[in-house]
Design a protein around this motif. Structure first.
Motif, PDB file in Angstrom:
ATOM      1  N   ASN A 295       0.805  -1.235   0.000  1.00 20.13           N
ATOM      2  CA  ASN A 295       0.000   0.000   0.000  1.00 20.13           C
ATOM      3  C   ASN A 295       0.835   1.281   0.000  1.00 20.13           C
ATOM      4  O   ASN A 295       0.296   2.383   0.172  1.00 20.13           O
ATOM      5  N   GLY A 296       2.147   1.178  -0.185  1.00 23.82           N
ATOM      6  CA  GLY A 296       2.996   2.325  -0.452  1.00 23.82           C
ATOM      7  C   GLY A 296       2.933   3.441   0.580  1.00 23.82           C
ATOM      8  O   GLY A 296       2.746   3.208   1.773  1.00 23.82           O
ATOM      9  N   THR A 297       3.123   4.662   0.081  1.00 27.15           N
ATOM     10  CA  THR A 297       3.130   5.806   0.994  1.00 27.15           C
ATOM     11  C   THR A 297       1.782   5.994   1.672  1.00 27.15           C
ATOM     12  O   THR A 297       1.706   6.503   2.795  1.00 27.15           O
ATOM     13  N   GLN A 298       0.712   5.583   0.989  1.00 28.57           N
ATOM     14  CA  GLN A 298      -0.614   5.700   1.618  1.00 28.57           C
ATOM     15  C   GLN A 298      -0.718   4.752   2.810  1.00 28.57           C
ATOM     16  O   GLN A 298      -1.256   5.113   3.864  1.00 28.57           O
ATOM     17  N   GLY A 299      -0.207   3.533   2.644  1.00 30.94           N
ATOM     18  CA  GLY A 299      -0.190   2.599   3.755  1.00 30.94           C
ATOM     19  C   GLY A 299       0.667   3.096   4.905  1.00 30.94           C
ATOM     20  O   GLY A 299       0.360   2.882   6.082  1.00 30.94           O
ATOM     21  N   TRP A 300       1.748   3.784   4.568  1.00 27.98           N
ATOM     22  CA  TRP A 300       2.639   4.361   5.583  1.00 27.98           C
ATOM     23  C   TRP A 300       1.889   5.397   6.429  1.00 27.98           C
ATOM     24  O   TRP A 300       1.961   5.386   7.658  1.00 27.98           O
ATOM     25  N   ARG A 301       1.128   6.281   5.760  1.00 28.30           N
ATOM     26  CA  ARG A 301       0.371   7.290   6.503  1.00 28.30           C
ATOM     27  C   ARG A 301      -0.773   6.658   7.289  1.00 28.30           C
ATOM     28  O   ARG A 301      -1.078   7.081   8.409  1.00 28.30           O
ATOM     29  N   LEU A 302      -1.413   5.649   6.713  1.00 30.40           N
ATOM     30  CA  LEU A 302      -2.507   4.987   7.416  1.00 30.40           C
ATOM     31  C   LEU A 302      -2.019   4.261   8.665  1.00 30.40           C
ATOM     32  O   LEU A 302      -2.799   3.996   9.581  1.00 30.40           O
ATOM     33  N   ALA A 303      -0.719   3.956   8.684  1.00 29.60           N
ATOM     34  CA  ALA A 303      -0.122   3.354   9.876  1.00 29.60           C
ATOM     35  C   ALA A 303       0.276   4.413  10.900  1.00 29.60           C
ATOM     36  O   ALA A 303       0.854   4.084  11.943  1.00 29.60           O
ATOM     37  N   GLY A 304      -0.011   5.679  10.595  1.00 28.67           N
ATOM     38  CA  GLY A 304       0.294   6.755  11.528  1.00 28.67           C
ATOM     39  C   GLY A 304       1.715   7.253  11.462  1.00 28.67           C
ATOM     40  O   GLY A 304       2.185   7.952  12.364  1.00 28.67           O
ATOM     41  N   LEU A 305       2.423   6.930  10.374  1.00 27.96           N
ATOM     42  CA  LEU A 305       3.831   7.318  10.234  1.00 27.96           C
ATOM     43  C   LEU A 305       3.953   8.539   9.332  1.00 27.96           C
ATOM     44  O   LEU A 305       3.134   8.752   8.438  1.00 27.96           O
ATOM     45  N   ASP A 306       4.984   9.329   9.529  1.00 33.96           N
ATOM     46  CA  ASP A 306       5.165  10.584   8.802  1.00 33.96           C
ATOM     47  C   ASP A 306       5.966  10.381   7.520  1.00 33.96           C
ATOM     48  O   ASP A 306       6.908   9.581   7.472  1.00 33.96           O
ATOM     49  N   LEU A 307       5.602  11.134   6.511  1.00 36.56           N
ATOM     50  CA  LEU A 307       6.326  11.153   5.242  1.00 36.56           C
ATOM     51  C   LEU A 307       7.220  12.386   5.171  1.00 36.56           C
ATOM     52  O   LEU A 307       7.036  13.355   5.905  1.00 36.56           O
ATOM     53  N   CYS A 308       8.177  12.341   4.257  1.00 32.95           N
ATOM     54  CA  CYS A 308       9.004  13.511   3.945  1.00 32.95           C
ATOM     55  C   CYS A 308       8.358  14.243   2.772  1.00 32.95           C
ATOM     56  O   CYS A 308       7.831  13.615   1.856  1.00 32.95           O
ATOM     57  N   HIS A 309       8.419  15.559   2.787  1.00 30.19           N
ATOM     58  CA  HIS A 309       7.847  16.352   1.699  1.00 30.19           C
ATOM     59  C   HIS A 309       8.905  17.313   1.164  1.00 30.19           C
ATOM     60  O   HIS A 309       9.630  17.945   1.934  1.00 30.19           O
ATOM     61  N   GLY A 310       8.976  17.414  -0.159  1.00 26.53           N
ATOM     62  CA  GLY A 310       9.909  18.342  -0.781  1.00 26.53           C
ATOM     63  C   GLY A 310      11.337  17.851  -0.860  1.00 26.53           C
ATOM     64  O   GLY A 310      12.240  18.638  -1.168  1.00 26.53           O
ATOM     65  N   LYS A 311      11.556  16.575  -0.624  1.00 27.13           N
ATOM     66  CA  LYS A 311      12.919  16.040  -0.715  1.00 27.13           C
ATOM     67  C   LYS A 311      13.342  15.984  -2.175  1.00 27.13           C
ATOM     68  O   LYS A 311      12.644  15.435  -3.018  1.00 27.13           O
ATOM     69  N   VAL A 312      14.499  16.565  -2.472  1.00 26.35           N
ATOM     70  CA  VAL A 312      14.977  16.615  -3.855  1.00 26.35           C
ATOM     71  C   VAL A 312      15.604  15.275  -4.228  1.00 26.35           C
ATOM     72  O   VAL A 312      16.558  14.825  -3.573  1.00 26.35           O
ATOM     73  N   PRO A 313      15.088  14.589  -5.248  1.00 27.34           N
ATOM     74  CA  PRO A 313      15.678  13.309  -5.639  1.00 27.34           C
ATOM     75  C   PRO A 313      17.074  13.503  -6.214  1.00 27.34           C
ATOM     76  O   PRO A 313      17.301  14.414  -7.016  1.00 27.34           O
ATOM     77  N   GLN A 314      17.993  12.681  -5.790  1.00 25.11           N
ATOM     78  CA  GLN A 314      19.352  12.756  -6.321  1.00 25.11           C
ATOM     79  C   GLN A 314      19.390  12.196  -7.736  1.00 25.11           C
ATOM     80  O   GLN A 314      18.604  11.321  -8.088  1.00 25.11           O
ATOM     81  N   PRO A 315      20.320  12.672  -8.567  1.00 24.80           N
ATOM     82  CA  PRO A 315      20.451  12.088  -9.909  1.00 24.80           C
ATOM     83  C   PRO A 315      20.730  10.594  -9.810  1.00 24.80           C
ATOM     84  O   PRO A 315      21.351  10.127  -8.854  1.00 24.80           O
ATOM     85  N   GLN A 316      20.262   9.864 -10.792  1.00 25.08           N
ATOM     86  CA  GLN A 316      20.512   8.430 -10.799  1.00 25.08           C
ATOM     87  C   GLN A 316      22.017   8.170 -10.918  1.00 25.08           C
ATOM     88  O   GLN A 316      22.707   8.819 -11.698  1.00 25.08           O
ATOM     89  N   PRO A 317      22.547   7.239 -10.103  1.00 27.52           N
ATOM     90  CA  PRO A 317      23.995   6.997 -10.132  1.00 27.52           C
ATOM     91  C   PRO A 317      24.449   6.417 -11.467  1.00 27.52           C
ATOM     92  O   PRO A 317      23.749   5.604 -12.071  1.00 27.52           O
ATOM     93  N   ALA A 318      25.604   6.889 -11.915  1.00 22.77           N
ATOM     94  CA  ALA A 318      26.190   6.346 -13.147  1.00 22.77           C
ATOM     95  C   ALA A 318      26.672   4.926 -12.888  1.00 22.77           C
ATOM     96  O   ALA A 318      27.078   4.584 -11.777  1.00 22.77           O
ATOM     97  N   LEU A 319      26.621   4.110 -13.915  1.00 23.29           N
ATOM     98  CA  LEU A 319      27.054   2.717 -13.774  1.00 23.29           C
ATOM     99  C   LEU A 319      28.558   2.597 -13.945  1.00 23.29           C
ATOM    100  O   LEU A 319      29.152   3.226 -14.840  1.00 23.29           O
TER     101      LEU A 319
END
Length: 530
Positions: free
Chosen positions: A218-242
């Motif tokens: 149930n992903g992030t929705q399941g996480w919130r339904l479990a009463g846990l906090d999400l992060c908001h506005g976190k900048v995704p890092q570039p995908q690592p080069a192989l």
């Protein structure tokens, strides 16, 4: 004028089960579509038909069935598509109400085939999953653990799990060596709900990964339904080069997937021959990241990141039974994507060529429209003071947020002769496509002096206009371009999240035999040894 040929729901149902190419387009607005539509149709709203139809249905002589709300909008779309060169059109008799009256299911929500398929994949493959509470316990224990978010970077930025890394689904198998240091560290894949968590986790299982792999239930929705906090506005890092070793491993895994699932590769010359066959639709899709695509891609390729392509296939192409050719660098991302697309009943090929050596770069060209008559923003006020009517063709929710005081919200599908008349009309809005559509329809209804002005609330402010918001105008019933169905499930409305997850889990029970037969989750099951 080409006469309109009607088709009954029962006759259309038989076509959907056949082997010939077709496009079944729901030409209602997005909100209407999301409140209920047939399983195999895709949304091509009348409001933007000139720019969306060529993308969804590139071959203009393919059988194309149009469905409206039984309100005549499909007839208007028929006329526009004839002018655009489409020559094999049908209109569903009775529209969406006619489909329901024939006893066929109308599915709420969006991306229904992909989400239904995800549920089948989990069942067929017994994809391991863990709850939010179990993941939190694993994190608290402090043992090695990698959490990868298989959604798009934009979605990750909106909300993410503590400690998660952004790694869109198609990149998981490809980038994994740069995220996971050994073959014993547990790997958890999450999305916002269920589908991409399941598909992402199973993708890693498909390549024979030794690490324990789990989908976050149930992903992030399941996480919130479990009463846990999400992060908001976190900048995704570039995908690592192989590294060189990781790239070699990816190429080897690609060969294994191709052999294991009997995937078909085509050479560039084979692909060129496929494109010359005017009796078939051939779509070339580059499944790599946006940065890679912009840097270089194979000529004619559209950008469709693999994870999003599997999640929202119906938003990328609308011709069912078309040939889909996937492009990447060393084959792994294309092969991993092909497994899922084939499982959803699509005819898929892999282009045996490195997209990094492609001859094109930059964004893909998109269909455009131009306004027949424009007015400068600075001249709008004077025109209105002299009697011109001011219409706002923005999306309904955008109008609620901000519009010029005194403007009236309009949507192309609901315009009437009363909205036209002889007085000058100015159509303002934030999208050229939407402004164009409203101007075209007003002219069709008899308006003789219609001008357009594409601009933003920031520009309205800067030009000295009074910009206001109206939280309840347009009313929900009028706001047909917005899907209100559990729309705020990502804005901490826990009841909406519960409703959404229940909807997702209940999809399979709504499928009839024809719809279920189109989905083959066993494509992703290890064949038995002979």
């Amino acid at each position: 004028m080409m006469p309109i040929e009607m088709i009954s729901a029962t006759a259309l149902k038989a076509i959907l089960a056949g082997s010939e190419e077709y496009a079944f387009l729901d030409v209602r607005e997005h909100g209407q579509y999301g409140e209920g539509h047939p399983f195999f149709c895709v949304n091509a709203p009348y409001s933007v038909i000139e720019t969306c139809a060529p993308v969804l249905v590139p071959r203009r002589d393919v059988l194309c069935i149009l469905m409206d709300d039984g309100d005549g909008v499909a007839d208007l779309v028929h006329a526009r598509m004839v002018q655009m060169g489409y020559s094999n059109l049908r209109v569903l008799d009775g529209g969406a109400p006619g489909w329901s009256a024939a006893g066929y299911t109308m599915f709420k929500g969006v991306n229904v085939p992909s989400k239904s398929f995800g549920e089948l994949v989990e069942h067929a493959n017994e994809t391991p999953s863990i709850s939010a509470e179990e993941l939190r316990q694993m994190q608290a224990a402090g043992a090695p653990l990698v959490v990868l978010d298989g959604r798009s970077p934009k979605e990750f930025h909106k909300m993410s799990l503590p400690g998660a890394h952004s790694c869109p689904n198609a990149e998981l198998a490809y980038r994994l060596p740069e995220f996971v240091p050994d073959d014993s560290t547990p790997v958890v894949i999450n999305c916002a709900g269920r589908t991409r968590s399941i598909i992402g986790a199973q993708s890693l299982r498909n390549i024979g990964l030794k690490n324990p792999v789990f989908a976050l239930r149930n992903g992030t929705q399941g996480w919130r339904l479990a009463g846990l906090d999400l992060c908001h506005g976190k900048v995704p890092q570039p995908q690592p080069a192989l590294s060189a070793d990781a790239e070699a491993l990816a190429a080897e895994r690609a060969k294994t997937l191709i052999q294991r699932f009997n995937l078909t590769t085509v050479s560039p010359s084979d692909f060129d021959a496929m494109c010359r066959d005017r009796t078939r639709t051939t779509a070339l899709l580059d499944v790599r990241t946006e940065e890679e695509y912009l840097s270089a891609h194979w000529a004619g390729a559209r950008h469709a990141p693999g994870g999003q392509l599997v999640q929202a296939t119906d938003e990328v192409f609308g011709t069912r039974k078309a040939r889909i050719v996937l492009s990447d660098d060393n084959g792994l991302r294309a092969a991993g994507t092909a497994v899922w697309l084939m499982g959803m009943g699509h005819e898929v090929y892999l282009l045996d060529a490195d997209a990094r050596s492609g001859s094109e770069a930059g964004p893909e060209p998109r269909p455009t429209v131009s306004l027949s008559q424009q007015i400068a923003l600075t001249d709008v006020a004077q025109a209105v003071s002299q009697g011109a009517r001011l219409y706002d063709a923005s999306r309904g929710m955008s109008y609620r947020e901000a519009h010029i005081e005194g403007s009236t919200w309009v949507t192309r599908a609901r315009l009437s002769a009363t909205d036209a008349g002889t007085a000058p009309i100015i159509v303002i809005g934030q999208s050229t496509d939407l402004v164009f559509g409203v101007m075209q329809r007003l002219t069709e209804l008899g308006a003789t002096d219609v001008s357009g002005c594409v601009s933003t609330p920031e520009q309205w402010h800067a030009a000295g206009y009074t910009v206001v918001s109206t939280p309840y105008i347009p009313e929900e019933a009028a706001c047909i371009d917005f899907l209100f169905f559990v729309h705020d499930r990502h804005n901490d409305n826990l009841e909406s999240a519960r409703q959404y997850l229940a909807w997702e889990l209940n999809l399979l029970g709504q499928l009839d035999d024809q719809e279920r037969a189109a989905l083959n989750p066993l494509m992703a099951t290890e064949p038995e040894a002979v």
